[in-house]
Design a protein around this motif. Structure first.
Motif, short mmCIF file in Angstrom:
data_model
loop_
_atom_site.label_atom_id
_atom_site.label_comp_id
_atom_site.label_asym_id
_atom_site.label_seq_id
_atom_site.Cartn_x
_atom_site.Cartn_y
_atom_site.Cartn_z
N ASN A 48 0.87 -1.18 0.00
CA ASN A 48 0.00 0.00 0.00
C ASN A 48 0.90 1.22 0.00
OD1 ASN A 48 -1.59 2.17 0.84
ND2 ASN A 48 -2.88 0.89 2.16
N PRO A 84 -4.54 -3.64 3.52
CA PRO A 84 -5.43 -3.48 2.36
C PRO A 84 -4.83 -2.48 1.37
CG PRO A 84 -6.60 -3.09 4.42
CD PRO A 84 -5.17 -3.17 4.76
N LEU A 122 -3.90 7.29 -3.01
CA LEU A 122 -4.28 8.66 -2.63
C LEU A 122 -5.57 9.07 -3.33
CD1 LEU A 122 -3.39 11.16 -1.01
CD2 LEU A 122 -2.34 11.97 -3.09
N TYR A 153 0.34 4.33 -0.45
CA TYR A 153 -0.15 5.48 0.32
C TYR A 153 0.30 5.36 1.77
CZ TYR A 153 -3.34 8.42 2.93
OH TYR A 153 -3.84 9.34 3.81
N ASN A 190 -4.53 0.56 -1.11
CA ASN A 190 -5.12 1.89 -1.04
C ASN A 190 -4.31 2.84 -1.92
OD1 ASN A 190 -6.82 3.90 -0.26
ND2 ASN A 190 -6.41 3.72 1.92
#
Lengths: 192, 337
Positions: free
Chosen positions: A71, A117, A121, A73, A119
């Motif tokens: 992830n 999980p 931006l 982000y 993700n």
């Protein structure tokens, strides 16, 4: 560089020394990362300096990011937070350990769960209002404790000391606060 | 040892990065000991915690910051490059020394082998000596191809020269004058302290400079043996003569020779080009001259034609029943009527 590249494609290109990809990443992430740094260190020029170092770090250590299921982000947010908090702790002499490559790998580069999980931006910005609502639904005390833990980088015992409350209270407040955010967010998303 | 329930209670603080040091160690030990760790839960909390900055009012950094980051990255990249090149240079200076030592050892070994078989007649020893000559030196004997020739001294690559330079650590690459194959060969051949100067002394010329004794020996029954030895010596001699001894020429000389060859080639090409150009110019001048002459001829021809036509018109006009007179009159009357 086309701005429609997803986060994973961008970080892959950065790993392959594509400076345009880094530029795209900067265009995409600099506002949120700058906001985070500014919240931690407050001074503009210091925040800019730290953000510069963050992007240099991204350029140098992008290969450390787990492309498979990672992830980006969360990785970037945690990386920036770690860097800004490290700067702050060094200023107040809370950290005196030599800043070297090993320290950077162990303490600045984030260690995220392999099952985090996915993700991005773009996705989070689209649901920004829901996130805002989810945090606002917390009590003031919960918000304050979260803020002390996350933005000021205080540990649970430091928070307890600062607020002059029992450590267990702090622990439960933090646990409940983050659980609540998680639940509130799920609710907000389910309402749509 | 912490239990599963406690582990679940620590996940939020772990995700927020506010876990106390001792608890952090406890959690790390739990993971390291191979217990089932709720990675999914931790991942969810880490993702939730990462959303916290979005609850803040977003601020945009100054546009100049992007340029400053770019500049810093360029600076860092250049520094890294410089570091790398320095490291490479250092490695290069270290490696050749090792190579030289290895080569010297090899040469020593080979010579020691020769020493062992040195009891045999000198002529046969000389035939054994050939493989002792280092490969690098033999490589230098290969002729230079014109494709390899360049104007840049730094880019000049002589066949086999590379292997010589690798054994030469102290010499800077650009300093061609300083480069010489002689010292390398000397170090390769002289350093092994071998008591076999006979190698130098056993000149083939000594063997076949004296044809008379050989001729005298023709009549004797031992001729075939001597002849074969002499023949082998002659073959070796001719082979050696056919190969120029590059080891005794300085590399700088060779480099300048190649440069001279290049200049000669360029000069030749330039001359050729000039010749072709002058030839074409000559053809062009001839064509222009021919066209000019044609123009003059046509000019006079058309002039004479016009004059003859004019005369004819005048003649026709001078006649009272001329058709042209009627036309002019009609045209004038029509014009003013």
């Amino acid at each position: 560089m086309d701005s429609e590249l997803n986060d994973i494609e961008i970080i892959q290109r950065i790993t392959n020394r594509d400076s345009k990809a880094l530029e795209t990443l900067y265009d995409r992430y600099s506002p949120v990362l700058y906001t985070l740094v500014k919240r931690i260190v407050t001074e503009n020029n210091v925040a800019e300096e730290i953000l510069t170092e963050v992007f240099v770090l991204i350029w140098q250590k992008s290969a450390k990011f787990d492309i498979n299921g990672g992830n980006l982000y969360a990785w970037l947010i945690n990386l920036t937070r770690n860097k800004a908090l490290d700067f702050k702790r060094r200023e107040t002499l809370q950290v005196t350990q030599e800043y070297n490559d090993e320290y950077e790998d162990n303490s600045i580069l984030p260690v995220l769960s392999v099952h985090i999980p996915s993700n991005s931006l773009t996705k989070t910005l689209n649901s920004r209002e829901k996130i805002y609502t989810a945090f606002n639904n917390l009590t003031e005390a919960q918000q304050y404790v979260l803020s002390l833990a996350y933005f000021d980088g205080l540990t649970e015992s430091e928070i307890a000391k600062k607020l002059n409350i029992p450590l267990l209270t702090v622990k439960s407040k933090i646990r409940v606060a983050l659980d609540s955010v998680k639940v509130n967010l799920a609710k907000e998303i389910n309402n749509d | 040892m912490i239990d599963d329930k406690k582990v679940f209670g620590l996940l939020q603080a772990k995700a927020l990065g506010c876990l106390d040091e001792d608890e952090n160690i406890e959690l790390q030990n739990f993971i390291n000991e191979g217990f089932v760790f709720p990675w999914d839960e931790l991942g969810i909390f880490q993702n939730t915690a990462a959303l916290l900055p979005l609850a803040l009012q977003l601020e945009i950094p100054e546009p100049e910051l992007k340029d400053r980051i770019a500049l810093k990255l360029i600076k860092l990249t250049e520094e890294l490059r410089a570091k790398k090149s320095i490291e490479e240079e250092q490695q290069k200076t270290v490696e050749p020394e090792e190579i030289i030592e290895e080569e010297i050892d090899e040469v020593v070994d080979e010579f020691s082998e020769i020493n062992e078989t040195f009891e045999e007649p000198p002529i046969e020893i000389e035939t054994d000596i050939d493989p002792v000559v280092p490969n690098e030196i033999e490589d230098l004997n290969t002729p230079l191809s014109s494709d390899d020739l360049t104007f840049n001294l730094d880019d000049i690559e002589l066949p086999g020269f590379e292997s010589v330079t690798t054994t030469e650590p102290a010499l800077p690459q650009n300093d061609l004058e300083a480069l010489s194959a002689e010292p390398i060969v000397n170090t390769l051949l002289d350093e092994p302290q071998i008591a076999t100067p006979e190698i130098e002394e056993l000149k083939v010329a000594d063997v076949w400079i004296e044809p008379e004794p050989i001729q005298q020996l023709i009549n004797t029954p031992e001729i075939p043996e001597v002849k074969s030895v002499v023949e082998t010596k002659l073959v070796e001699e001719t082979e050696d003569q056919s190969k120029p001894d590059f080891t005794k020429k300085s590399v700088a000389e060779k480099a300048f020779k190649t440069l001279e060859q290049d200049f000669d080639r360029l000069k030749y090409h330039f001359d050729e080009h000039e010749k072709r150009l002058s030839h074409k110019l000559l053809i062009a001048y001839i064509i222009i001259g021919f066209l000019a002459a044609l123009l003059v001829v046509f000019f006079f021809k058309f002039n004479s034609d016009i004059e003859s036509q004019q005369k004819e018109i005048d003649f026709l006009k001078s006649r009272p029943t001329s058709f042209l007179n009627f036309i002019e009159k009609d045209f004038a009357s029509n014009l003013f009527s």
